[in-house]
Design a protein around this motif. Structure first.
Motif, PDB file in Angstrom:
ATOM      1  N   GLU A 132       0.813  -1.218   0.000  1.00 26.66           N
ATOM      2  CA  GLU A 132       0.000   0.000   0.000  1.00 26.66           C
ATOM      3  C   GLU A 132       0.849   1.271   0.000  1.00 26.66           C
ATOM      4  O   GLU A 132       0.340   2.361  -0.285  1.00 26.66           O
ATOM      5  N   GLU A 133       2.148   1.137   0.286  1.00 26.53           N
ATOM      6  CA  GLU A 133       3.041   2.289   0.247  1.00 26.53           C
ATOM      7  C   GLU A 133       3.943   2.278  -0.983  1.00 26.53           C
ATOM      8  O   GLU A 133       4.838   3.121  -1.102  1.00 26.53           O
ATOM      9  N   ALA A 134       3.718   1.343  -1.899  1.00 31.22           N
ATOM     10  CA  ALA A 134       4.631   1.190  -3.040  1.00 31.22           C
ATOM     11  C   ALA A 134       4.715   2.457  -3.875  1.00 31.22           C
ATOM     12  O   ALA A 134       5.802   2.856  -4.304  1.00 31.22           O
ATOM     13  N   ARG A 135       3.574   3.100  -4.117  1.00 31.65           N
ATOM     14  CA  ARG A 135       3.601   4.294  -4.965  1.00 31.65           C
ATOM     15  C   ARG A 135       4.422   5.413  -4.316  1.00 31.65           C
ATOM     16  O   ARG A 135       5.257   6.045  -4.965  1.00 31.65           O
ATOM     17  N   GLN A 136       4.190   5.659  -3.025  1.00 33.42           N
ATOM     18  CA  GLN A 136       4.949   6.734  -2.387  1.00 33.42           C
ATOM     19  C   GLN A 136       6.419   6.366  -2.273  1.00 33.42           C
ATOM     20  O   GLN A 136       7.294   7.250  -2.311  1.00 33.42           O
ATOM     21  N   VAL A 137       6.725   5.076  -2.162  1.00 35.59           N
ATOM     22  CA  VAL A 137       8.125   4.651  -2.092  1.00 35.59           C
ATOM     23  C   VAL A 137       8.826   4.907  -3.424  1.00 35.59           C
ATOM     24  O   VAL A 137       9.917   5.487  -3.462  1.00 35.59           O
ATOM     25  N   VAL A 138       8.212   4.494  -4.534  1.00 30.62           N
ATOM     26  CA  VAL A 138       8.901   4.652  -5.821  1.00 30.62           C
ATOM     27  C   VAL A 138       8.966   6.118  -6.233  1.00 30.62           C
ATOM     28  O   VAL A 138       9.971   6.551  -6.824  1.00 30.62           O
ATOM     29  N   THR A 139       7.938   6.897  -5.943  1.00 36.03           N
ATOM     30  CA  THR A 139       8.003   8.313  -6.295  1.00 36.03           C
ATOM     31  C   THR A 139       8.976   9.060  -5.380  1.00 36.03           C
ATOM     32  O   THR A 139       9.717   9.941  -5.829  1.00 36.03           O
ATOM     33  N   GLY A 140       8.991   8.691  -4.113  1.00 34.22           N
ATOM     34  CA  GLY A 140       9.971   9.284  -3.202  1.00 34.22           C
ATOM     35  C   GLY A 140      11.392   8.908  -3.579  1.00 34.22           C
ATOM     36  O   GLY A 140      12.310   9.743  -3.516  1.00 34.22           O
ATOM     37  N   TRP A 141      11.584   7.653  -3.955  1.00 35.12           N
ATOM     38  CA  TRP A 141      12.907   7.193  -4.421  1.00 35.12           C
ATOM     39  C   TRP A 141      13.332   7.983  -5.656  1.00 35.12           C
ATOM     40  O   TRP A 141      14.489   8.408  -5.762  1.00 35.12           O
ATOM     41  N   ARG A 142      12.406   8.207  -6.572  1.00 36.00           N
ATOM     42  CA  ARG A 142      12.725   8.972  -7.781  1.00 36.00           C
ATOM     43  C   ARG A 142      13.255  10.361  -7.418  1.00 36.00           C
ATOM     44  O   ARG A 142      14.250  10.822  -7.994  1.00 36.00           O
ATOM     45  N   GLU A 143      12.610  11.024  -6.454  1.00 39.24           N
ATOM     46  CA  GLU A 143      13.055  12.363  -6.077  1.00 39.24           C
ATOM     47  C   GLU A 143      14.415  12.312  -5.388  1.00 39.24           C
ATOM     48  O   GLU A 143      15.261  13.179  -5.608  1.00 39.24           O
ATOM     49  N   LEU A 144      14.632  11.297  -4.584  1.00 39.66           N
ATOM     50  CA  LEU A 144      15.906  11.182  -3.873  1.00 39.66           C
ATOM     51  C   LEU A 144      17.081  10.927  -4.808  1.00 39.66           C
ATOM     52  O   LEU A 144      18.192  11.429  -4.577  1.00 39.66           O
ATOM     53  N   THR A 145      16.864  10.117  -5.855  1.00 37.44           N
ATOM     54  CA  THR A 145      17.982   9.725  -6.719  1.00 37.44           C
ATOM     55  C   THR A 145      18.663  10.919  -7.370  1.00 37.44           C
ATOM     56  O   THR A 145      19.837  10.843  -7.730  1.00 37.44           O
ATOM     57  N   ALA A 146      17.944  12.034  -7.499  1.00 35.08           N
ATOM     58  CA  ALA A 146      18.533  13.222  -8.123  1.00 35.08           C
ATOM     59  C   ALA A 146      19.638  13.829  -7.264  1.00 35.08           C
ATOM     60  O   ALA A 146      20.485  14.566  -7.776  1.00 35.08           O
ATOM     61  N   ARG A 147      19.650  13.499  -5.974  1.00 32.17           N
ATOM     62  CA  ARG A 147      20.657  14.112  -5.099  1.00 32.17           C
ATOM     63  C   ARG A 147      21.465  13.109  -4.273  1.00 32.17           C
ATOM     64  O   ARG A 147      22.242  13.526  -3.388  1.00 32.17           O
ATOM     65  N   LEU A 148      21.310  11.831  -4.540  1.00 33.64           N
ATOM     66  CA  LEU A 148      22.121  10.851  -3.818  1.00 33.64           C
ATOM     67  C   LEU A 148      23.566  10.913  -4.314  1.00 33.64           C
ATOM     68  O   LEU A 148      23.819  11.111  -5.502  1.00 33.64           O
ATOM     69  N   PRO A 149      24.544  10.708  -3.437  1.00 32.80           N
ATOM     70  CA  PRO A 149      25.952  10.739  -3.859  1.00 32.80           C
ATOM     71  C   PRO A 149      26.297   9.544  -4.740  1.00 32.80           C
ATOM     72  O   PRO A 149      25.638   8.503  -4.689  1.00 32.80           O
ATOM     73  N   ASP A 150      27.358   9.707  -5.537  1.00 33.58           N
ATOM     74  CA  ASP A 150      27.767   8.637  -6.453  1.00 33.58           C
ATOM     75  C   ASP A 150      28.153   7.362  -5.708  1.00 33.58           C
ATOM     76  O   ASP A 150      28.083   6.263  -6.281  1.00 33.58           O
ATOM     77  N   GLU A 151      28.572   7.485  -4.469  1.00 32.64           N
ATOM     78  CA  GLU A 151      28.960   6.283  -3.706  1.00 32.64           C
ATOM     79  C   GLU A 151      27.783   5.350  -3.454  1.00 32.64           C
ATOM     80  O   GLU A 151      27.982   4.170  -3.143  1.00 32.64           O
ATOM     81  N   LEU A 152      26.569   5.877  -3.571  1.00 33.63           N
ATOM     82  CA  LEU A 152      25.375   5.085  -3.252  1.00 33.63           C
ATOM     83  C   LEU A 152      24.649   4.675  -4.536  1.00 33.63           C
ATOM     84  O   LEU A 152      24.256   5.524  -5.340  1.00 33.63           O
TER      85      LEU A 152
END
Length: 470
Positions: free
Chosen positions: A229-249
């Protein structure tokens, strides 16, 4: 296939002559070890080769190639035998089995390793981690280094150090005419370019030289499990995070069904979940700040993200990916728009078996900084690779599972670049191969094929046909 059938293809004297020329062994139908020797990781492919040549070294590979050419035999080249499309086996042909070739020589000063083609990633990690070094390897430690590297090589070090093929510095290759060549930026540079993403089209690579990097022995890695039931918010939240995650991750979202593992509550077993996996390839203490936001995308069912050895992360998924199951993989490079993620989530709800999955691989970082024309793997612009996996313990209804994967891929691919990842192209059809490469890259690969395998001896792969049409 019976022993009599094999004799109809190849006479005993002919086979005996080959055996006498080898340091390794020949396995044929009727031998006690034949059924074990012919089996591959993907149970969807059950073939009966006329011969399996278990090579002890490069000289054996040369003899096997010469024999195959002289007898006009279909050739399958086997490293780790994980080929999703079944290219590491064949019917009534010859399997050139490199799995006995497991030598590795690490130079910790130059940070290089020369690795024979029969190694798996578990084997190679064992050697390089003794010196605190690594190169981008497979997400399953039983994957062979050879096919993985030749098709590109997506793994946990992708954003920090690029693909496995980006770190290839040289290769020893037995070509279709039986020559042994060194391919590197100075010797046979076009062949070297083609080997980094062009698959097994150009010869049998008997050893790989990789650039290594300081990694581990401890990393910050693991997985976080979220409810459906949280899959949509997880994938959309992940999408926003990936724009600023460091290259090490480097991170992956796995839309799957929860297996009956002890760290998951029993009521979750067998339900669809969204699993976020990741590895921080740097100081684990520094990595805590980077992975922290991944824990707040929803309400985790389980959080197993923490310090662990690099080799533990490399083998973390092994128990879920055992040999013998039926597997079909397909893929698409996409941009994770709302429409694209909607398509992915819809197909998550219709997975045909509890073992079927959809993966969203985060790209970017070092992967994206490689110039598009520098290697045959030239899909550097997309931000996400979506893999669609149909999987079943046996053949029951497997054709319908494959149809699900193909349909899902076609819909998801509309939101991307139209290209596929060559290692996750479950079909050998020519249109699928062309979808893996831009037109100019495909044309260049054809020129390399013309130069090194004009008769298409090595055609059990995502095949680049020579211009002769062989």
């Amino acid at each position: 296939m019976s022993t009599d059938t094999a004799k109809g293809i190849l006479g005993d004297a002919t086979i005996a002559e080959l055996e006498a020329a080898l340091r390794g062994t020949v396995v044929r139908p009727g031998d006690a070890e034949y059924d074990q020797a012919r089996s591959v990781w993907n149970g969807a492919h059950d073939k009966h080769p006329a011969l399996i040549v278990r090579c002890a070294g490069t000289a054996d590979v040369m003899r096997a190639v010469e024999f195959a050419r002289s007898q006009d035999l279909l050739v399958a080249v086997r490293g780790g035998a994980h080929s999703i499309a079944g290219f590491s086996t064949c019917e009534d042909g010859i399997v050139i089995d490199l799995s006995p070739m497991k030598g590795a020589m690490v130079d910790p000063v130059r940070r290089r390793v020369i690795a024979q083609a029969g190694l798996t990633w578990g084997d190679l990690d064992h050697e390089t981690q003794a010196f605190g070094l690594a190169v981008t390897g497979g997400l399953i430690s039983t994957t062979g280094i050879a096919g993985f590297t030749l098709g590109g090589g997506v793994g946990w070090l992708l954003r920090r150090h690029g693909l496995a093929s980006d770190n290839l510095t040289a290769a020893e290759v037995v070509t279709a005419d039986g020559r042994v060549l060194r391919a590197d930026p100075h010797e046979h540079p076009e062949l070297f370019w083609a080997l980094r993403g062009g698959g097994g089209n150009f010869g049998v690579v008997t050893s790989f030289e990789y650039q290594l990097h300081p990694v581990g022995p401890q990393v910050l890695a693991g997985l976080i499990v979220y409810p459906l039931e949280e899959a949509r918010q997880v994938v959309t939240g992940w999408r926003e995070l990936t724009a600023r995650l460091p290259d090490e991750l480097t991170t992956v979202v796995n839309l799957t069904t929860a297996p009956p593992l002890p760290f998951l509550p029993p009521e979750v077993h067998g339900t669809r979940v969204a699993v976020l996996l990741g590895m921080y390839a740097g100081d684990p203490a520094v990595g805590e700040e980077a992975v922290g936001p991944l824990r707040t995308l929803g309400t985790p069912i389980a959080d197993l993200m923490g310090p662990m050895s690099y080799t533990a992360m490399q083998s973390l998924l092994d128990p879920l990916w055992t040999a013998g199951d039926h597997n079909y993989f397909t893929s698409a490079f996409i941009e994770p728009s709302d429409a694209a993620l909607d398509a992915v989530l819809r197909h998550h709800l219709t997975t045909p078996t509890p073992f079927s999955e959809l993966h969203l691989h985060q790209l970017g970082g070092a992967f994206a900084r490689v110039p598009a024309g520098a290697t045959a793997f030239s899909q550097r612009d997309p931000s996400v690779l979506c893999n669609v996996i149909a999987r079943s313990p046996d053949a029951t209804a497997f054709d319908s599972h494959v149809a699900w994967a193909r349909n899902a891929r076609e819909e998801i691919a509309r939101h991307g670049h139209g290209a596929m990842y060559v290692n996750f192209t479950g079909d050998a059809a020519e249109d699928k191969v062309r979808a893996s490469y831009p037109a100019a890259v495909h044309e260049r690969l054809v020129r390399v094929k013309d130069a090194y395998d004009p008769t298409n001896l090595f055609r059990l792969n995502q095949n680049i046909r020579p211009s002769t049409g062989a």
